[in-house]
Write a protein that holds these residues in place. Structure first.
Motif, mmCIF file in Angstrom:
data_model
loop_
_atom_site.group_PDB
_atom_site.id
_atom_site.type_symbol
_atom_site.label_atom_id
_atom_site.label_comp_id
_atom_site.label_asym_id
_atom_site.label_seq_id
_atom_site.Cartn_x
_atom_site.Cartn_y
_atom_site.Cartn_z
ATOM 1 N N ILE A 1 -3.556 22.873 -39.239
ATOM 2 C CA ILE A 1 -5.007 22.675 -38.725
ATOM 3 C C ILE A 1 -5.579 23.807 -39.165
ATOM 4 O O ILE A 1 -5.544 24.860 -39.661
ATOM 5 C CB ILE A 1 -4.942 22.902 -37.215
ATOM 6 N N GLU A 2 -7.099 23.165 -39.504
ATOM 7 C CA GLU A 2 -8.026 24.340 -40.391
ATOM 8 C C GLU A 2 -8.545 25.433 -39.341
ATOM 9 O O GLU A 2 -8.830 24.742 -37.972
ATOM 10 C CB GLU A 2 -8.977 23.570 -40.989
ATOM 11 N N GLU A 3 -8.475 26.536 -39.538
ATOM 12 C CA GLU A 3 -8.687 27.683 -38.634
ATOM 13 C C GLU A 3 -9.853 27.626 -37.781
ATOM 14 O O GLU A 3 -9.932 27.730 -36.674
ATOM 15 C CB GLU A 3 -8.477 28.802 -39.533
ATOM 16 N N PRO A 4 -10.875 27.041 -38.430
ATOM 17 C CA PRO A 4 -12.376 27.100 -37.625
ATOM 18 C C PRO A 4 -12.185 26.000 -36.468
ATOM 19 O O PRO A 4 -12.772 26.347 -35.410
ATOM 20 C CB PRO A 4 -13.543 26.520 -38.472
ATOM 21 N N LEU A 5 -11.524 25.185 -36.561
ATOM 22 C CA LEU A 5 -11.195 23.908 -35.698
ATOM 23 C C LEU A 5 -10.289 24.431 -34.718
ATOM 24 O O LEU A 5 -10.352 24.459 -33.323
ATOM 25 C CB LEU A 5 -10.415 22.794 -36.302
ATOM 26 N N ALA A 6 -9.118 25.208 -35.075
ATOM 27 C CA ALA A 6 -8.318 25.882 -34.300
ATOM 28 C C ALA A 6 -8.910 27.116 -33.458
ATOM 29 O O ALA A 6 -8.854 26.917 -32.207
ATOM 30 C CB ALA A 6 -7.106 26.658 -34.836
ATOM 31 N N ALA A 7 -9.901 27.708 -33.958
ATOM 32 C CA ALA A 7 -10.661 28.793 -33.316
ATOM 33 C C ALA A 7 -11.415 28.137 -32.194
ATOM 34 O O ALA A 7 -11.591 28.667 -30.896
ATOM 35 C CB ALA A 7 -11.637 29.504 -34.070
ATOM 36 N N ALA A 8 -12.335 27.082 -32.676
ATOM 37 C CA ALA A 8 -13.005 26.463 -31.572
ATOM 38 C C ALA A 8 -12.376 25.934 -30.407
ATOM 39 O O ALA A 8 -12.605 25.875 -29.275
ATOM 40 C CB ALA A 8 -13.790 25.055 -32.271
ATOM 41 N N ILE A 9 -10.903 25.540 -30.668
ATOM 42 C CA ILE A 9 -9.921 24.692 -29.690
ATOM 43 C C ILE A 9 -9.583 26.279 -28.727
ATOM 44 O O ILE A 9 -9.761 26.029 -27.603
ATOM 45 C CB ILE A 9 -8.913 24.110 -30.042
ATOM 46 N N GLY A 10 -9.469 27.120 -29.466
ATOM 47 C CA GLY A 10 -8.743 28.497 -28.814
ATOM 48 C C GLY A 10 -10.089 29.187 -27.722
ATOM 49 O O GLY A 10 -9.700 29.528 -26.684
ATOM 50 N N ILE A 11 -11.353 29.016 -28.171
ATOM 51 C CA ILE A 11 -12.276 29.448 -27.464
ATOM 52 C C ILE A 11 -13.003 28.415 -26.694
ATOM 53 O O ILE A 11 -14.200 28.406 -25.850
ATOM 54 C CB ILE A 11 -13.209 30.371 -28.260
ATOM 55 N N GLU A 12 -12.120 27.383 -26.396
ATOM 56 C CA GLU A 12 -12.542 26.330 -25.260
ATOM 57 C C GLU A 12 -13.671 25.528 -25.806
ATOM 58 O O GLU A 12 -14.803 25.409 -24.755
ATOM 59 C CB GLU A 12 -12.450 26.717 -24.140
ATOM 60 N N LEU A 13 -14.372 25.167 -26.893
ATOM 61 C CA LEU A 13 -15.520 24.770 -27.173
ATOM 62 C C LEU A 13 -15.361 23.179 -26.807
ATOM 63 O O LEU A 13 -14.102 22.742 -27.036
ATOM 64 C CB LEU A 13 -16.164 24.986 -28.617
ATOM 65 N N PRO A 14 -16.423 22.609 -26.784
ATOM 66 C CA PRO A 14 -16.045 20.920 -26.495
ATOM 67 C C PRO A 14 -15.964 20.151 -27.496
ATOM 68 O O PRO A 14 -16.881 19.538 -28.085
ATOM 69 C CB PRO A 14 -17.498 20.739 -25.632
ATOM 70 N N ILE A 15 -14.737 20.385 -28.318
ATOM 71 C CA ILE A 15 -14.636 19.614 -29.881
ATOM 72 C C ILE A 15 -14.602 18.338 -29.751
ATOM 73 O O ILE A 15 -14.889 17.860 -30.772
ATOM 74 C CB ILE A 15 -13.456 20.400 -30.491
#
Ligand code: ADP
Ligand code: MG
Length: 357
Positions: A144-158
Motif C-alpha cells: 500500500i502507498e504510504e499516504p493512504l496507509a497514513a490516512a487509514i492509520g489516523i482514521e480519516l474517512p477514506i
C-alpha cells in the motif's frame, strides 16, 4: 457469498500465521504484529561488509556504527529519496524484521505481510519489495502507498466521497497525498524532509560559524531546538565540532533563530510543493480539504510551530495527527484486521504503477 467465503478463509488462515504490518520508511522502519501491537521500531539501515558483501548489522546497531566504521564497512539505507535503492539490502532488512517479529511466536504458515511504500515508487520497485518479503518467508504480500496507509492509520474517512489530505514528512522524503473514495486522487513525493533539514544545519554551521558538525549532531540539534516561528523564549543549544580554520575541536552556543535561518529555505520549498499539489487538485476536493484540514504525519510533523506556519501559508487548517510517527504502521494494522475490506486500496498488480519522476 464469495466475499463471505473469502472472509472466512482470511480468518482461518489468521489462526495459523502471524500477520505483520511494516512501514518501510526512509529513516525508520516500524513493524506491527497482529495481536501484539508495534513490536519493532528501528532505523532503516543495514551495515554491509563491502569486501565480502555480507551483512554486518541491521537497524539500531547499524545506525550506531554510522560515521564510525572502518572503510570496508558501509552503512546502507534501503530506501533513499523514496526509491528502493538496493534489492539485496531491502531483502536483508525485511527478512531481519520478519524473523525478529516472529521470534518465539512461530506459526504453521508463513506470515501475511502488509508493507507501506513511498507513493510514486515504480513498478520495478514494487516488485522488488514483494519479492524481498516473499524471500523473507511471507506467504502473502500486500503493498500500500504510504499516504493512504497514513490516512487509514489516523482514521480519516477514506471511503467517503470527500477529500482528505495528508502531509507525511519523513526522513528522506515527504509524501503529500489527497485521498477520496478509497484511493489517492493526487499525490507527490518530494525530497525535502528531515535529512534535508539536517544537511541545511550542517551547511549553516559551516558557512556562518566555520565549524564542521556531523549529520547526527545536526539531527540532534534539530530535534532539540528546531522551530519555524520564534517562541516566547530564546532556546539555545551547545554544538561541538571541528573548527574549520584551526582544525581543532570547538564548542559554540547557537539559538533557535540560527536554526530557523538554516532551515527556512527548505520549509518554504515544502510550502511551495503543498501549493502545487493543491493547484492540481479538483475544486470540489479542495473545498473538502478546506473544511477537513491537512493532517500532518511523520517525524517532521514535530517541528515546533510547523502546523501554524503551514496554516498561515496555504490558508487551510493544518493539524498534527495523533502519534504522527506511527500513522503508517497503524494503517497497515487496520488493513490486516480487515484485509477483505481494504483489498481495493492495495496495489493489486505491479503493472498498475506507472513510473513517475
Ligand atoms: P520515514 O517515514 O521516512 O522513515 P519518520 O516519519 O520516521 O521518517 O521521520 C524521521 C524524521 O523525523 C527524521 O529526519 C528525524 O530527524 C525527524 N524527527 C523526529 N523527531 C523529530 C522532532 N521532534 N523534531 C523534528 N524532527 C524530528
Ligand atoms: Mg514514513
Amino acid at each position: 457469498m464469495f466475499t463471505a467465503l473469502r472472509r472466512f478463509k482470511d480468518k482461518v488462515l489468521g489462526w495459523f500465521s502471524n500477520d505483520i504490518g511494516i512501514d518501510l520508511g526512509t529513516a525508520n522502519t516500524l513493524v506491527y504484529v497482529k495481536g501484539r501491537g508495534i513490536v519493532i521500531s528501528e532505523p532503516s539501515i543495514v551495515a554491509m561488509n563491502t569486501k565480502t558483501g555480507q551483512v554486518v548489522a541491521v537497524g539500531q546497531v547499524a545506525k550506531d556504527m554510522l560515521g564510525r566504521t572502518p572503510p570496508h564497512i558501509q552503512a546502507v539505507q534501503p530506501v533513499v529519496d523514496g526509491v528502493i535503492s538496493d534489492f539485496e539490502v531491502t531483502s536483508e532488512l525485511l527478512s531481519y524484521l520478519i524473523n525478529k517479529a516472529q521470534a518465539g511466536h512461530t506459526k504453521l504458515l508463513g506470515p501475511r505481510v502488509v508493507v507501506g511504500v513511498p507513493s510514486g515508487i515504480t513498478s520495478v520497485e514494487v516488485r522488488a519489495v514483494r519479492d524481498a518479503a516473499k524471500a523473507a518467508g511471507a506467504r502473502e504480500v500486500h503493498i500500500i502507498e504510504e499516504p493512504l496507509a497514513a490516512a487509514i492509520g489516523i482514521e480519516l474517512p477514506i471511503w467517503e466521497p470527500t477529500g482528505s489530505m495528508i502531509l507525511d514528512i519523513g526522513g528522506g522524503t515527504t509524501d503529500i497525498g489527497i485521498v477520496s473514495l478509497g484511493g489517492l486522487v493526487n499525490s507527490r513525493n518530494v525530497r525535502i524532509a528531515g535529512d534535508k533539514l539536517n544537511a541545511d544545519i550542517v551547511a549553516h554551521m559551516r558557512n556562518e560559524f566555520k565549524i564542521l558538525v556531523g549529520e547526527k549532531t545536526a539531527e540532534e540539534i534539530k530535534i532539540a531546538i528546531a522551530s519555524v516561528a520564534p517562541g516566547r523564549e530564546r532556546i539555545e543549544a551547545i554544538v561541538r565540532g571541528r573548527d574549520l580554520v584551526s582544525g581543532l575541536p570547538r564548542e559554540i552556543v547557537i539559538s533557535d533563530q540560527d536554526i530557523r535561518n538554516a532551515i527556512g529555505h527548505s520549509i518554504e520549498e515544502l510550502v511551495d510543493s503543498l501549493k502545487e499539489v493543491l493547484e492540481t487538485t479538483p475544486p470540489e476536493i479542495i473545498s473538502d480539504v478546506m473544511q477537513s484540514g491537512v493532517h500532518l504525519a511523520g517525524g517532521g510533523a514535530l517541528i515546533r510551530g510547523l502546523p501554524e506556519h503551514l496554516t498561515r501559508s496555504i490558508g487551510i487548517p493544518v493539524v498534527v495527527a495523533n502519534d504522527p510517527l506511527t500513522a503508517v504502521v497503524r494503517g497497515t494494522s487496520v488493513i490486516l484486521d480487515n484485509l477483505d475490506l481494504y483489498r481495493e486500496a492495495l496495489l493489486k498488480s505491479d503493472e498498475e504503477l506507472v513510473p513517475t519522476e
